[in-house]
Motif scaffolding. Sequence first.
Motif, mmCIF file in Angstrom:
data_model
loop_
_atom_site.group_PDB
_atom_site.id
_atom_site.type_symbol
_atom_site.label_atom_id
_atom_site.label_comp_id
_atom_site.label_asym_id
_atom_site.label_seq_id
_atom_site.Cartn_x
_atom_site.Cartn_y
_atom_site.Cartn_z
ATOM 1 N N ASN A 47 0.128 -43.902 -18.161
ATOM 2 C CA ASN A 47 -0.811 -44.586 -19.065
ATOM 3 C C ASN A 47 -0.548 -44.241 -20.533
ATOM 4 N N LYS A 48 0.607 -43.587 -20.807
ATOM 5 C CA LYS A 48 0.985 -43.144 -22.153
ATOM 6 C C LYS A 48 -0.016 -42.141 -22.717
ATOM 7 N N GLU A 49 -0.603 -41.362 -21.806
ATOM 8 C CA GLU A 49 -1.557 -40.327 -22.167
ATOM 9 C C GLU A 49 -0.837 -38.980 -22.101
ATOM 10 N N ALA A 50 -0.997 -38.148 -23.135
ATOM 11 C CA ALA A 50 -0.373 -36.827 -23.179
ATOM 12 C C ALA A 50 -1.215 -35.850 -22.371
ATOM 13 N N VAL A 51 -0.543 -35.074 -21.502
ATOM 14 C CA VAL A 51 -1.231 -34.105 -20.652
ATOM 15 C C VAL A 51 -0.591 -32.732 -20.872
ATOM 16 N N LEU A 52 -1.422 -31.738 -21.161
ATOM 17 C CA LEU A 52 -0.954 -30.375 -21.409
ATOM 18 C C LEU A 52 -1.106 -29.554 -20.139
ATOM 19 N N VAL A 112 -4.578 -30.739 -18.608
ATOM 20 C CA VAL A 112 -5.662 -31.326 -19.403
ATOM 21 C C VAL A 112 -5.125 -32.475 -20.257
ATOM 22 N N PRO A 113 -5.770 -33.656 -20.215
ATOM 23 C CA PRO A 113 -5.373 -34.744 -21.117
ATOM 24 C C PRO A 113 -5.674 -34.341 -22.565
ATOM 25 N N LEU A 114 -4.733 -34.607 -23.443
ATOM 26 C CA LEU A 114 -4.910 -34.267 -24.856
ATOM 27 C C LEU A 114 -5.562 -35.413 -25.611
ATOM 28 N N LYS A 115 -6.393 -35.037 -26.568
ATOM 29 C CA LYS A 115 -6.990 -36.008 -27.470
ATOM 30 C C LYS A 115 -6.337 -35.833 -28.839
ATOM 31 N N HIS A 116 -6.389 -36.865 -29.639
ATOM 32 C CA HIS A 116 -5.837 -36.815 -30.993
ATOM 33 C C HIS A 116 -6.494 -35.666 -31.754
#
Length: 141
Positions: A56-61, A81-85
């Motif tokens: 989903n082009k979501e960054a996950v740490l 954890v999904p990262l937020k801007h």
Amino acid sequence: MPRYGKIVVIKRNGTDGIIFPLTSTSCLFGRKTECDIRMRLPWVSNEHCKIEINENKEAVLTNLSTVNPTQLNGACFEQPVPLKHGDVLTIIDRSFRFEYPLQSTPKKRRSRSPKDETLQQVAGVELLHKQSSGAKSLDAS
């Protein structure tokens, strides 16, 4: 080359430092030479943490260190954890800010509901009616 975001080094004085563009779907932090962001500190694990871009082009740490866990916004975490801007990740005493790329947002167009269109049509009919009745009254005089 797609750009999924960037990692901004936060200097010890709080100002922004080097910027690493995130052009791959994975970014590995650690002490090994194979790491994308290499930190040559003895307390940093060989592979300390990683950021992955999902479908989903979501960054996950994901934290990979059990000895000195990575912190996200000042708190430890166990699961990916999904990262937020603007999220800040900290490895030992080094901090990094994650930023999604700026998207050019299309200008909002004012949508017209059927009710708006009906009101405009009614107003148009009333205007025509007034003009034609005004014209008749001028003709009659």
